[in-house]
Design a protein around this motif. Structure first.
Motif, PDB file in Angstrom:
ATOM      1  N   ALA A 166       0.842  -1.210   0.000  1.00  0.00           N
ATOM      2  CA  ALA A 166       0.000   0.000   0.000  1.00  0.00           C
ATOM      3  C   ALA A 166       0.871   1.251   0.000  1.00  0.00           C
ATOM      4  O   ALA A 166       0.536   2.261  -0.633  1.00  0.00           O
ATOM      5  CB  ALA A 166      -0.931  -0.007   1.199  1.00  0.00           C
ATOM      6  N   GLU A 167       2.008   1.195   0.700  1.00  0.00           N
ATOM      7  CA  GLU A 167       2.893   2.361   0.803  1.00  0.00           C
ATOM      8  C   GLU A 167       3.685   2.580  -0.485  1.00  0.00           C
ATOM      9  O   GLU A 167       3.785   3.696  -0.986  1.00  0.00           O
ATOM     10  CB  GLU A 167       3.854   2.166   1.972  1.00  0.00           C
ATOM     11  N   HIS A 168       4.265   1.492  -1.027  1.00  0.00           N
ATOM     12  CA  HIS A 168       5.164   1.629  -2.166  1.00  0.00           C
ATOM     13  C   HIS A 168       4.488   1.451  -3.517  1.00  0.00           C
ATOM     14  O   HIS A 168       5.028   1.877  -4.534  1.00  0.00           O
ATOM     15  CB  HIS A 168       6.316   0.614  -2.055  1.00  0.00           C
ATOM     16  N   CYS A 169       3.336   0.830  -3.556  1.00  0.00           N
ATOM     17  CA  CYS A 169       2.635   0.612  -4.823  1.00  0.00           C
ATOM     18  C   CYS A 169       1.212   1.158  -4.716  1.00  0.00           C
ATOM     19  O   CYS A 169       0.278   0.413  -4.401  1.00  0.00           O
ATOM     20  CB  CYS A 169       2.597  -0.875  -5.161  1.00  0.00           C
ATOM     21  N   PRO A 170       1.046   2.423  -4.978  1.00  0.00           N
ATOM     22  CA  PRO A 170      -0.301   2.987  -4.903  1.00  0.00           C
ATOM     23  C   PRO A 170      -1.174   2.391  -6.020  1.00  0.00           C
ATOM     24  O   PRO A 170      -0.659   1.904  -7.019  1.00  0.00           O
ATOM     25  CB  PRO A 170      -0.087   4.488  -5.099  1.00  0.00           C
ATOM     26  N   PRO A 171      -2.483   2.440  -5.830  1.00  0.00           N
ATOM     27  CA  PRO A 171      -3.364   1.885  -6.872  1.00  0.00           C
ATOM     28  C   PRO A 171      -3.188   2.649  -8.182  1.00  0.00           C
ATOM     29  O   PRO A 171      -2.936   3.859  -8.203  1.00  0.00           O
ATOM     30  CB  PRO A 171      -4.770   2.055  -6.304  1.00  0.00           C
ATOM     31  N   LEU A 172      -3.293   1.920  -9.281  1.00  0.00           N
ATOM     32  CA  LEU A 172      -3.037   2.475 -10.606  1.00  0.00           C
ATOM     33  C   LEU A 172      -4.302   3.133 -11.148  1.00  0.00           C
ATOM     34  O   LEU A 172      -5.363   2.523 -11.196  1.00  0.00           O
ATOM     35  CB  LEU A 172      -2.582   1.347 -11.546  1.00  0.00           C
ATOM     36  N   HIS A 173      -4.162   4.397 -11.543  1.00  0.00           N
ATOM     37  CA  HIS A 173      -5.264   5.142 -12.159  1.00  0.00           C
ATOM     38  C   HIS A 173      -4.862   5.389 -13.608  1.00  0.00           C
ATOM     39  O   HIS A 173      -3.901   6.112 -13.889  1.00  0.00           O
ATOM     40  CB  HIS A 173      -5.510   6.479 -11.456  1.00  0.00           C
ATOM     41  N   LEU A 174      -5.578   4.787 -14.528  1.00  0.00           N
ATOM     42  CA  LEU A 174      -5.252   4.961 -15.943  1.00  0.00           C
ATOM     43  C   LEU A 174      -5.984   6.184 -16.488  1.00  0.00           C
ATOM     44  O   LEU A 174      -7.211   6.255 -16.456  1.00  0.00           O
ATOM     45  CB  LEU A 174      -5.659   3.715 -16.737  1.00  0.00           C
ATOM     46  N   PRO A 175      -5.212   7.146 -16.987  1.00  0.00           N
ATOM     47  CA  PRO A 175      -5.848   8.331 -17.580  1.00  0.00           C
ATOM     48  C   PRO A 175      -6.433   7.994 -18.952  1.00  0.00           C
ATOM     49  O   PRO A 175      -6.071   7.005 -19.581  1.00  0.00           O
ATOM     50  CB  PRO A 175      -4.689   9.331 -17.695  1.00  0.00           C
ATOM     51  N   GLY A 176      -7.277   8.851 -19.411  1.00  0.00           N
ATOM     52  CA  GLY A 176      -7.987   8.602 -20.660  1.00  0.00           C
ATOM     53  C   GLY A 176      -7.233   9.041 -21.894  1.00  0.00           C
ATOM     54  O   GLY A 176      -7.343   8.426 -22.954  1.00  0.00           O
ATOM     55  N   SER A 177      -6.436  10.102 -21.826  1.00  0.00           N
ATOM     56  CA  SER A 177      -5.784  10.623 -23.038  1.00  0.00           C
ATOM     57  C   SER A 177      -4.444   9.927 -23.269  1.00  0.00           C
ATOM     58  O   SER A 177      -3.825   9.367 -22.363  1.00  0.00           O
ATOM     59  CB  SER A 177      -5.584  12.133 -22.924  1.00  0.00           C
ATOM     60  N   MET A 178      -3.987   9.983 -24.506  1.00  0.00           N
ATOM     61  CA  MET A 178      -2.737   9.347 -24.905  1.00  0.00           C
ATOM     62  C   MET A 178      -1.534  10.014 -24.263  1.00  0.00           C
ATOM     63  O   MET A 178      -0.579   9.333 -23.857  1.00  0.00           O
ATOM     64  CB  MET A 178      -2.624   9.390 -26.433  1.00  0.00           C
ATOM     65  N   GLN A 179      -1.556  11.331 -24.165  1.00  0.00           N
ATOM     66  CA  GLN A 179      -0.435  12.069 -23.583  1.00  0.00           C
ATOM     67  C   GLN A 179      -0.276  11.720 -22.100  1.00  0.00           C
ATOM     68  O   GLN A 179       0.840  11.539 -21.613  1.00  0.00           O
ATOM     69  CB  GLN A 179      -0.656  13.569 -23.771  1.00  0.00           C
TER      70      GLN A 179
END
Length: 192
Positions: free
Chosen positions: A53-66
């Motif tokens: 939880a400390e070293h690997c925060p949950p992954l949030h995938l953004p919508g745009s390519m950039q």
């Protein structure tokens, strides 16, 4: 006679009680050890969850390519950092293991001579040794005389002629000066 039987019977009852008590204590100790192992396993799981939880925060995938490209760059930077740390720790580990080996060797040298184990004499023929080394598939016959050098009689005659020549200093004295050269031409070469 009856007192001795009573005494023996009492010893048997006492031994049974002692073994029953030992078994009870053993079972209690095993139960306590099992609960401790369960607590330890749950503590490790909790510690692992906290670390992730400390070293690997949950992954949030953004919508745009950039945004995805920027996320990939950040992840690559973190990977490089972790690889550098891993490499550094491996180098430190190698250094410490080398130092430990050196120190253990110095300690071994300081202790002095080591005791050699007693060795047994083993009588084994050359064929048996080769069979043991090469295995039973290879049938090897060891003939020690087969590899000896053959001596010819001609070689010994040449050596005898060389010994008969004598001291080299006499030959040099005979051939020095004009007389020696004259003898060389008369005899037809450098042989005397």
């Amino acid at each position: 006679m009856s007192t001795t039987l009573f005494h023996i019977g009492g010893l048997q009852k006492r031994k049974r009680a002692i073994t029953a008590r030992r078994q009870h204590l053993k079972s209690v100790m095993l139960q306590i050890a099992a609960t401790e192992l369960e607590k330890e396993a749950s503590a490790k799981e909790q510690e692992k969850a906290n670390y992730l939880a400390e070293h690997c925060p949950p992954l949030h995938l953004p919508g745009s390519m950039q945004d995805l490209q920027e996320l990939c760059k950040k992840l690559h930077a973190k990977i490089e950092q972790v690889d550098e740390e891993r490499y550094d720790t491996e180098i430190k580990l190698q250094k410490t293991t080398k130092e430990l080996e050196d120190l253990s060797q110095k300690l071994f040298d300081l202790r002095g001579k080591f005791k050699r184990p007693p060795l047994r004499r083993v009588r084994m023929s050359a064929d048996a040794m080769l069979r043991a080394l090469l295995g039973s598939k290879h049938k090897v016959c060891m003939d020690l005389r087969a590899n000896l050098k053959q001596v010819k009689k001609e070689d010994t005659e040449k050596e005898k002629d060389l010994r008969d020549v004598g001291d080299w200093r006499k030959n040099i004295e005979e051939k020095s000066g004009m007389e020696g050269r004259k003898k060389m031409f008369e005899t037809g070469g450098g042989e005397s």
